[in-house]
Design a protein around this motif. Structure first.
Motif, PDB file in Angstrom:
ATOM      1  N   ASP A 145       0.360  -6.091  -7.349  1.00  0.00           N
ATOM      2  CA  ASP A 145      -1.081  -5.966  -7.551  1.00  0.00           C
ATOM      3  C   ASP A 145      -1.833  -6.092  -6.230  1.00  0.00           C
ATOM      4  O   ASP A 145      -2.781  -5.342  -5.966  1.00  0.00           O
ATOM      5  CB  ASP A 145      -1.569  -7.044  -8.526  1.00  0.00           C
ATOM      6  CG  ASP A 145      -1.057  -6.837  -9.942  1.00  0.00           C
ATOM      7  OD1 ASP A 145      -0.869  -5.675 -10.339  1.00  0.00           O
ATOM      8  OD2 ASP A 145      -0.828  -7.845 -10.635  1.00  0.00           O
ATOM      9  N   VAL A 146      -1.422  -7.042  -5.405  1.00  0.00           N
ATOM     10  CA  VAL A 146      -2.084  -7.236  -4.113  1.00  0.00           C
ATOM     11  C   VAL A 146      -1.804  -6.046  -3.196  1.00  0.00           C
ATOM     12  O   VAL A 146      -2.713  -5.529  -2.518  1.00  0.00           O
ATOM     13  CB  VAL A 146      -1.600  -8.544  -3.461  1.00  0.00           C
ATOM     14  CG1 VAL A 146      -2.198  -8.700  -2.062  1.00  0.00           C
ATOM     15  CG2 VAL A 146      -1.980  -9.741  -4.319  1.00  0.00           C
ATOM     16  N   LEU A 147      -0.559  -5.584  -3.163  1.00  0.00           N
ATOM     17  CA  LEU A 147      -0.218  -4.432  -2.337  1.00  0.00           C
ATOM     18  C   LEU A 147      -0.954  -3.183  -2.823  1.00  0.00           C
ATOM     19  O   LEU A 147      -1.404  -2.362  -2.017  1.00  0.00           O
ATOM     20  CB  LEU A 147       1.289  -4.197  -2.354  1.00  0.00           C
ATOM     21  CG  LEU A 147       2.132  -5.303  -1.690  1.00  0.00           C
ATOM     22  CD1 LEU A 147       3.617  -5.056  -1.934  1.00  0.00           C
ATOM     23  CD2 LEU A 147       1.853  -5.374  -0.194  1.00  0.00           C
ATOM     24  N   LEU A 148      -1.103  -3.050  -4.132  1.00  0.00           N
ATOM     25  CA  LEU A 148      -1.843  -1.910  -4.676  1.00  0.00           C
ATOM     26  C   LEU A 148      -3.303  -1.957  -4.247  1.00  0.00           C
ATOM     27  O   LEU A 148      -3.905  -0.911  -3.963  1.00  0.00           O
ATOM     28  CB  LEU A 148      -1.728  -1.890  -6.195  1.00  0.00           C
ATOM     29  CG  LEU A 148      -2.464  -0.759  -6.908  1.00  0.00           C
ATOM     30  CD1 LEU A 148      -1.898   0.605  -6.496  1.00  0.00           C
ATOM     31  CD2 LEU A 148      -2.382  -0.925  -8.433  1.00  0.00           C
ATOM     32  N   ALA A 149      -3.891  -3.149  -4.194  1.00  0.00           N
ATOM     33  CA  ALA A 149      -5.282  -3.266  -3.741  1.00  0.00           C
ATOM     34  C   ALA A 149      -5.433  -2.731  -2.321  1.00  0.00           C
ATOM     35  O   ALA A 149      -6.383  -1.992  -2.013  1.00  0.00           O
ATOM     36  CB  ALA A 149      -5.731  -4.724  -3.817  1.00  0.00           C
ATOM     37  N   ALA A 150      -4.489  -3.078  -1.445  1.00  0.00           N
ATOM     38  CA  ALA A 150      -4.529  -2.555  -0.071  1.00  0.00           C
ATOM     39  C   ALA A 150      -4.303  -1.047  -0.064  1.00  0.00           C
ATOM     40  O   ALA A 150      -4.938  -0.312   0.708  1.00  0.00           O
ATOM     41  CB  ALA A 150      -3.473  -3.253   0.779  1.00  0.00           C
ATOM     42  N   ALA A 151      -3.418  -0.567  -0.918  1.00  0.00           N
ATOM     43  CA  ALA A 151      -3.116   0.873  -0.964  1.00  0.00           C
ATOM     44  C   ALA A 151      -4.316   1.672  -1.464  1.00  0.00           C
ATOM     45  O   ALA A 151      -4.597   2.774  -0.969  1.00  0.00           O
ATOM     46  CB  ALA A 151      -1.900   1.113  -1.864  1.00  0.00           C
ATOM     47  N   LYS A 152      -5.043   1.136  -2.437  1.00  0.00           N
ATOM     48  CA  LYS A 152      -6.229   1.836  -2.946  1.00  0.00           C
ATOM     49  C   LYS A 152      -7.275   1.988  -1.838  1.00  0.00           C
ATOM     50  O   LYS A 152      -7.885   3.054  -1.686  1.00  0.00           O
ATOM     51  CB  LYS A 152      -6.828   1.063  -4.119  1.00  0.00           C
ATOM     52  CG  LYS A 152      -6.035   1.163  -5.415  1.00  0.00           C
ATOM     53  CD  LYS A 152      -6.698   0.328  -6.516  1.00  0.00           C
ATOM     54  CE  LYS A 152      -5.965   0.439  -7.838  1.00  0.00           C
ATOM     55  NZ  LYS A 152      -6.605  -0.382  -8.897  1.00  0.00           N
ATOM     56  N   CYS A 153      -7.481   0.922  -1.087  1.00  0.00           N
ATOM     57  CA  CYS A 153      -8.446   1.007   0.012  1.00  0.00           C
ATOM     58  C   CYS A 153      -8.005   2.044   1.033  1.00  0.00           C
ATOM     59  O   CYS A 153      -8.812   2.852   1.512  1.00  0.00           O
ATOM     60  CB  CYS A 153      -8.612  -0.355   0.674  1.00  0.00           C
ATOM     61  SG  CYS A 153      -9.454  -1.583  -0.357  1.00  0.00           S
ATOM     62  N   ALA A 154      -6.720   2.047   1.370  1.00  0.00           N
ATOM     63  CA  ALA A 154      -6.215   2.996   2.361  1.00  0.00           C
ATOM     64  C   ALA A 154      -6.392   4.430   1.887  1.00  0.00           C
ATOM     65  O   ALA A 154      -6.894   5.291   2.623  1.00  0.00           O
ATOM     66  CB  ALA A 154      -4.745   2.706   2.655  1.00  0.00           C
ATOM     67  N   LEU A 155      -5.984   4.722   0.648  1.00  0.00           N
ATOM     68  CA  LEU A 155      -6.057   6.107   0.169  1.00  0.00           C
ATOM     69  C   LEU A 155      -7.497   6.567   0.031  1.00  0.00           C
ATOM     70  O   LEU A 155      -7.816   7.734   0.319  1.00  0.00           O
ATOM     71  CB  LEU A 155      -5.319   6.243  -1.164  1.00  0.00           C
ATOM     72  CG  LEU A 155      -5.113   7.681  -1.643  1.00  0.00           C
ATOM     73  CD1 LEU A 155      -4.309   8.496  -0.624  1.00  0.00           C
ATOM     74  CD2 LEU A 155      -4.420   7.712  -3.005  1.00  0.00           C
ATOM     75  N   SER A 156      -8.395   5.688  -0.372  1.00  0.00           N
ATOM     76  CA  SER A 156      -9.804   6.090  -0.457  1.00  0.00           C
ATOM     77  C   SER A 156     -10.355   6.404   0.922  1.00  0.00           C
ATOM     78  O   SER A 156     -11.130   7.355   1.096  1.00  0.00           O
ATOM     79  CB  SER A 156     -10.632   4.983  -1.132  1.00  0.00           C
ATOM     80  OG  SER A 156     -10.694   3.812  -0.352  1.00  0.00           O
ATOM     81  N   GLU A 157      -9.944   5.630   1.941  1.00  0.00           N
ATOM     82  CA  GLU A 157     -10.375   5.910   3.311  1.00  0.00           C
ATOM     83  C   GLU A 157      -9.871   7.266   3.777  1.00  0.00           C
ATOM     84  O   GLU A 157     -10.615   8.062   4.364  1.00  0.00           O
ATOM     85  CB  GLU A 157      -9.839   4.825   4.249  1.00  0.00           C
ATOM     86  CG  GLU A 157     -10.408   3.440   3.990  1.00  0.00           C
ATOM     87  CD  GLU A 157      -9.500   2.318   4.470  1.00  0.00           C
ATOM     88  OE1 GLU A 157      -8.619   2.601   5.325  1.00  0.00           O
ATOM     89  OE2 GLU A 157      -9.645   1.182   3.999  1.00  0.00           O
ATOM     90  N   TRP A 158      -8.597   7.541   3.533  1.00  0.00           N
ATOM     91  CA  TRP A 158      -8.016   8.806   3.974  1.00  0.00           C
ATOM     92  C   TRP A 158      -8.595   9.990   3.200  1.00  0.00           C
ATOM     93  O   TRP A 158      -8.656  11.103   3.712  1.00  0.00           O
ATOM     94  CB  TRP A 158      -6.492   8.754   3.833  1.00  0.00           C
ATOM     95  CG  TRP A 158      -5.884   7.674   4.670  1.00  0.00           C
ATOM     96  CD1 TRP A 158      -6.372   7.162   5.839  1.00  0.00           C
ATOM     97  CD2 TRP A 158      -4.688   6.930   4.387  1.00  0.00           C
ATOM     98  NE1 TRP A 158      -5.556   6.160   6.305  1.00  0.00           N
ATOM     99  CE2 TRP A 158      -4.514   5.983   5.445  1.00  0.00           C
ATOM    100  CE3 TRP A 158      -3.740   6.965   3.364  1.00  0.00           C
ATOM    101  CZ2 TRP A 158      -3.439   5.104   5.492  1.00  0.00           C
ATOM    102  CZ3 TRP A 158      -2.668   6.082   3.412  1.00  0.00           C
ATOM    103  CH2 TRP A 158      -2.513   5.175   4.458  1.00  0.00           C
TER     104      TRP A 158
END
Length: 434
Positions: free
Chosen positions: A181-194
């Motif tokens: 869940d925590v790693l997914l939170a970081a991944a969501k932020c990254a993909l939205s930025e990209w």
């Protein structure tokens, strides 16, 4: 080019492509696994001191103002209600977390680099990844693709997003946590930025309108730093935002991050995204005018358009908070942004294996300015990367020696992020497709 467009540009067959592939797939990882080994209490010896200036190639004209007799900064007090942070963790010798029973470490700490006869060119100075947990990365990746579909970014391209395996990137880059869940939170932020780059700048998902980029970025930024309009006009902005999948993804990613991060940590990310948006505007000028920027300007751009927005979540994922005064310290900022620039130079090298001469990257601008071959420009780009990494290594160890335990953890986590990102670039679908 964006991360996704670089991954799916047609494969190149020229010598530079082979050189780039060789650089990234070279098994040598000359960087230290544990960057803070010399500053740990049980390590013995004299802790390193911050040099009076940067180290490495081409730094003779640059200096950091550091007092001759530095006074250790006051360590921020952790509120009594908070549990004290554990000691700086020793990096595990193998993978941890979900699905690691069948895995093996990418390299043991004592395993030496063994160059072969074919590996006589430049070597990217970077540490090994701390862990590789394919099952954890796959879980994060699949959930990330589901979220992208919900937001509406990358319509019709979700299989491509899945094959990029960004869940694996986040798993490799953030070894401090095995919580999906925590790693997914970081991944969501990254993909939205990209997705901002892919939708607005690069034209990977929809037509890029560089003449409208400033307007689109301003509207997207209204959800990063929430705009509060008078009641009569607020619904009109909200209607525009809800129709834009990029704005929807940015809002969703930041809202979800708030479950795991403090207000200060979320505010940090908002600030980094604003800096990145400025760099996107600079890139649009290059597109519309046909400019090839000088190397100094391109490196300035890489300072602003790098992986720093991803890296600043290091303490969020680790479950602690770097004190605000230390995060804002100019010396910490310098080290952090150098690591961010180095990591995006790896992405520039990654792009050289694809056939797209319009893609601006450090090797291409060096070749244009210095009138050298692309092969020579790649070698010079590696030297730039390595200078940044060596400087980070030296200065991070010195900062950790006098800073708080949280600062030591954070700087070690940044080092781990860069190593994990480099590992992803070496093993992503990028070199196994087309």
């Amino acid at each position: 080019m964006s991360l996704i467009s670089r991954a799916f540009a047609p494969a190149a067959a020229h010598d530079v492509a082979g050189m780039a592939v060789g650089l990234l797939q070279d098994p040598r990882r000359p960087g230290k696994r544990d960057i803070l080994a010399r500053v740990r209490p049980d390590a013995g010896g004299t802790p390193p001191r911050l040099p009076n200036g940067p180290t490495g190639l081409g730094t003779s004209a640059v200096r950091i103002p550091v007092p001759a007799r530095p006074t250790p900064p006051t360590v921020p007090t952790i509120p009594a209600a908070s549990a004290p942070l554990p000691p700086l963790p020793r990096l595990p010798s193998g993978p941890t977390g979900l699905g690691t029973s069948a895995n093996r470490p990418l390299r043991t700490p004592s395993e030496p680099s063994k160059p072969s006869a074919a590996q006589d060119g430049p070597v990217i100075y970077c540490p090994p990844a701390v862990r590789d947990d394919p099952a954890l990365g796959a879980e994060v990746n699949e959930r990330l693709v589901e979220w992208a579909e919900e937001c509406g970014i990358y319509p019709g391209q979700l299989d491509r997003v899945r094959s990029c395996d960004f869940g694996r990137l986040i798993m490799l880059a953030h070894p401090d946590s095995d919580d999906p869940d925590v790693l997914l939170a970081a991944a969501k932020c990254a993909l939205s930025e990209w997705s901002v780059d892919d939708h607005y700048v690069d034209g990977e998902v929809e037509e890029a309108r560089h003449d409208l980029l400033g307007q689109r970025l301003a509207i997207a930024h209204s959800v990063i730093d929430q705009a509060h309009l008078p009641l009569r006009y607020a619904p009109e902005l909200e209607e525009v935002v809800r129709k834009d999948p990029v704005a929807v993804a940015l809002r969703s990613g930041l809202d979800n991050l708030g479950k795991y991060a403090t207000t200060t940590q979320v505010r940090r990310l908002r600030h980094e995204l604003a800096i990145m948006f400025v760099a996107y505007g600079q890139e649009a000028v290059w597109h519309t005018t046909g400019q090839t920027p000088p190397v100094w300007e391109f490196l300035m751009h890489r300072h602003e358009n790098s992986f720093v927005p991803c890296i600043v979540l290091t303490d969020v994922v680790g479950g602690y908070e770097l004190p605000a005064d230390e995060f804002a310290d100019v010396r910490v900022r310098r080290a952090l942004t150098m690591a961010g620039t180095a990591s995006v130079i790896v992405n520039d090298l990654y792009s050289m294996g694809k056939e797209d001469p319009t893609d601006l990257s450090l090797p291409r601008v060096i070749a244009a300015e210095e009138n050298c071959s692309l092969e020579e420009a790649v070698e010079r780009s590696v030297l730039v990367h390595d200078e940044l990494m060596h400087t980070y290594e030296t200065e991070a160890a010195a900062l950790a020696a006098t800073g708080s335990p949280q600062l030591g953890r954070f700087l070690a986590g940044v080092w781990n992020w860069v190593g994990g990102s480099r590992e992803w670039h070496a093993s992503s679908a990028r070199y196994h497709q087309n």
